[in-house]
Write an enzyme that holds these catalytic residues in place. Structure first.
Site, PDB file in Angstrom:
ATOM      1  N   GLY A 181       0.904  -1.105   0.084  1.00  0.00           N
ATOM      2  CA  GLY A 181       0.575   0.356   0.545  1.00  0.00           C
ATOM      3  C   GLY A 181       0.725   1.452   0.282  1.00  0.00           C
TER       4      GLY A 181
ATOM      5  N   TYR B 193       0.544   8.609  15.529  1.00  0.00           N
ATOM      6  CA  TYR B 193       1.437   7.495  15.061  1.00  0.00           C
ATOM      7  C   TYR B 193       2.765   7.528  15.661  1.00  0.00           C
ATOM      8  CZ  TYR B 193      -1.857   4.534  12.194  1.00  0.00           C
ATOM      9  OH  TYR B 193      -2.841   3.870  11.354  1.00  0.00           O
TER      10      TYR B 193
ATOM     11  N   CYS C 212      -9.557  21.832  17.984  1.00  0.00           N
ATOM     12  CA  CYS C 212      -9.877  22.154  19.138  1.00  0.00           C
ATOM     13  C   CYS C 212      -9.246  21.054  19.660  1.00  0.00           C
ATOM     14  CB  CYS C 212     -10.679  22.800  20.237  1.00  0.00           C
ATOM     15  SG  CYS C 212     -11.533  23.966  18.601  1.00  0.00           S
ATOM     16  N   GLU C 213      -8.193  20.050  19.733  1.00  0.00           N
ATOM     17  CA  GLU C 213      -7.036  19.747  20.346  1.00  0.00           C
ATOM     18  C   GLU C 213      -6.199  19.530  20.647  1.00  0.00           C
ATOM     19  OE1 GLU C 213      -8.116  15.706  20.928  1.00  0.00           O
ATOM     20  OE2 GLU C 213      -9.951  15.715  19.240  1.00  0.00           O
TER      21      GLU C 213
HETATM   22  N1  LLP Z   1      -2.055  -5.803   3.353  1.00  0.00           N
HETATM   23  C1  LLP Z   1      -2.351  -5.802   5.042  1.00  0.00           C
HETATM   24  C2  LLP Z   1      -3.382  -7.059   5.213  1.00  0.00           C
HETATM   25  C3  LLP Z   1      -3.269  -4.713   5.522  1.00  0.00           C
HETATM   26  O1  LLP Z   1      -3.833  -4.632   6.307  1.00  0.00           O
HETATM   27  C4  LLP Z   1      -2.631  -3.483   4.415  1.00  0.00           C
HETATM   28  C5  LLP Z   1      -2.704  -2.034   5.540  1.00  0.00           C
HETATM   29  C6  LLP Z   1      -1.596  -3.627   3.810  1.00  0.00           C
HETATM   30  C7  LLP Z   1      -2.025  -4.812   3.062  1.00  0.00           C
HETATM   31  C8  LLP Z   1      -0.640  -2.717   3.338  1.00  0.00           C
HETATM   32  O2  LLP Z   1       0.304  -1.852   4.456  1.00  0.00           O
HETATM   33  P1  LLP Z   1       1.438  -1.113   3.787  1.00  0.00           P
HETATM   34  O3  LLP Z   1       1.820  -1.572   2.613  1.00  0.00           O
HETATM   35  O4  LLP Z   1       1.250   0.030   3.248  1.00  0.00           O
HETATM   36  O5  LLP Z   1       1.879  -1.273   5.039  1.00  0.00           O
HETATM   37  N2  LLP Z   1      -2.915   3.370   8.611  1.00  0.00           N
HETATM   38  C9  LLP Z   1      -1.092   3.398   9.254  1.00  0.00           C
HETATM   39  C10 LLP Z   1      -0.918   1.927   8.239  1.00  0.00           C
HETATM   40  C11 LLP Z   1      -2.113   0.658   8.412  1.00  0.00           C
HETATM   41  C12 LLP Z   1      -1.522  -0.431   7.629  1.00  0.00           C
HETATM   42  C13 LLP Z   1      -2.337  -1.353   7.922  1.00  0.00           C
HETATM   43  N3  LLP Z   1      -2.764  -2.208   6.814  1.00  0.00           N
HETATM   44  C14 LLP Z   1      -0.387   4.470   8.558  1.00  0.00           C
HETATM   45  O6  LLP Z   1      -0.652   5.397   8.818  1.00  0.00           O
HETATM   46  O7  LLP Z   1       1.251   4.195   8.919  1.00  0.00           O
END
Ligand code: LLP
Length: 428
Positions: free
Chosen positions: A285, A326, A352-353
């Site tokens: 992702g 995070y 407002c936080e």
């Molecule tokens: N596959 C599954 C089953 C997942 O749960 C995720 C991400 C991905 C693939 C993709 O992962 P990536 O390549 O993006 O690391 N909001 C957080 C990240 C949460 C990731 C959740 N799962 C942030 O902003 O750091």
């Protein structure tokens, strides 16, 4: 320490002005307003090519985890480049289909699939469900039976490996809610093999996000292959392995491996263990979109105090929650050369936080009216945005060369209120 824009594909500084491809970011801010998400087409292509080159000549596949950024324009770009999609809701299923994906281009992850989710995915003919528990497996079997279908399933295992990332985005440890406990996996596969309306097709994992080393991936794959060996002994064979997403990116000074390095290391491990022919799925992702995007924001006020200097900008935690949620460090720069001297600032929004900050204690020179760019904002920025404080979500723009397309218009207060209805006061 701030990230140097010269190392970001798609972005350059020319004569003091920051450009996305051939357009000054300041001009985009003026044309579309701020807060504004801007994505560079060249940077998206470069990230895509990194992954595609890694899997070229193999049977491995890329399924873009659209939770990172699910704008339809980006999804169409990825689809036309040949990626499939990793989805986690039937909303994301609808987006994948709208982007032109076939069911066979879709894998469905997530711990809490509802009956409606499963039905929609079966109707779309998805490639596989990544199953996370026995009750989920039984539910998929029952829904498939009621529809006269056979559901393709893979089991997401929890390899109990430390991805060495932030605890909120670490998913492969045994105290995380994800995946099936290592020692229960074989039993779950045996159970699946007895069910008439599921077909076992793969094994899956996802150990976390923003992982900057290869070692946790290889270690987890090694453990996965122990289970694959065990299943083979019971006559259960698989048609693919899915190693999830998680590859980290450079925000400030991180030095993650490249996609090609990761693909190579994982494939090598599989080959060493005698599974060189097994197709491997990857679900990146962040690494496909993070560095292609910037969040533009305008400085509203400077508020130096005895304790701290606050730079109040028009973007807030509802636009970009990563620093708050995070403690993520993301670089912020002035899009133009500022006249004043650098000082240390907390860059904060109007929400407002006290937790509403984009950066703390960073060196910046800026005046009210200046446009700032936060880098690495392409992933988990817009997709995690909200309407907190009744703030409309930002607009999004895609840039290619000297062209800029509005790919999502700014939300208005009318948009936000449209779903609500009032009750006559007499009735209350
Ligand atoms: N596959 C599954 C089953 C997942 O749960 C995720 C991400 C991905 C693939 C993709 O992962 P990536 O390549 O993006 O690391 N909001 C957080 C990240 C949460 C990731 C959740 N799962 C942030 O902003 O750091």
């Amino acid at each position: 320490m701030q990230e140097d824009f010269s190392s970001l594909p798609g972005y350059t500084r020319r004569g003091g002005e920051l450009f996305c491809e051939d357009i000054a970011l300041k001009d985009l801010a003026q044309r579309f307003g701020t807060p504004l998400y801007v994505y560079s087409h060249a940077a998206l292509q470069s990230a895509l090519q990194g992954w595609m080159a890694g899997v070229a000549g193999t049977r491995h596949r890329i399924f873009y985890a659209m939770k990172a950024n699910s704008n339809l324009a980006l999804l169409k770009l990825f689809h036309s480049a040949g990626t499939g999609f990793d989805i986690v809701s039937r909303g994301e299923l609808a987006r994948a289909l709208a982007a032109g994906a076939a069911g066979s281009d879709i894998v469905y992850s997530g711990v809490g699939k509802s009956v409606e989710d499963i039905r929609a995915a079966l109707n779309a003919g998805i490639s596989t469900f990544n199953v996370e528990s026995i009750p989920e497996l039984d539910r998929i079997n029952a829904v498939a039976q009621s529809m006269g279908k056979v559901a393709p399933v893979s089991v997401r295992i929890n390899p109990d490996v430390d991805a060495k990332t932030h605890p909120y985005i670490s998913t492969g440890l045994k105290n995380n809610k994800f995946g099936v406990a290592f020692d229960q996996t074989a039993a779950l596969y045996r159970h699946a093999a007895q069910l008439a309306n599921v077909r076992i097709c793969g094994m899956d994992m996802h150990i976390g996000s923003q992982i900057t080393e290869i070692e946790p991936f290889v270690h987890a794959v090694d453990k996965m292959l122990d289970l694959v060996d065990e299943l083979a002994q019971c006559g259960i064979t698989l048609d693919h392995l899915d190693v999830g997403g998680g590859l980290g990116v450079r925000y400030i000074n991180e030095t993650p491996p490249t996609a090609a390095d990761l693909v190579h290391a994982v494939s090598q491990k599989a080959a060493d263990r005698g599974y060189g022919d097994l197709p491997i799925y990857f679900e990146p992702g962040r690494s496909l979109v993070a560095r292609a995007g910037v969040l533009l924001t305008t400085v509203e006020y400077l508020k130096p105090t005895a304790a701290k200097n606050f730079m109040i900008v028009d973007a807030a935690m509802n636009d970009m929650v990563r620093p708050t949620l995070y403690q993520a460090h993301m670089a912020i720069e002035n899009c133009s050369q500022a006249d004043n001297c650098e000082a240390l600032w907390d860059v904060v929004g109007p929400v407002c936080e006290t937790g509403d900050f984009l950066a703390r204690g960073i060196a910046l020179a800026a005046q009210p009216g200046d446009v700032l760019a936060m880098t690495g904002a392409g992933a988990y920025g817009m997709s995690m945005s909200s309407n907190y404080n009744s703030r409309g979500r930002a607009a999004e723009v895609l840039v290619k060369g000297s062209k800029a397309w509005l790919i999502r218009r700014r939300e208005t207060i009318e948009d936000i209120m449209a779903l609500e209805s009032t009750v006559p006061v007499e009735a209350l």
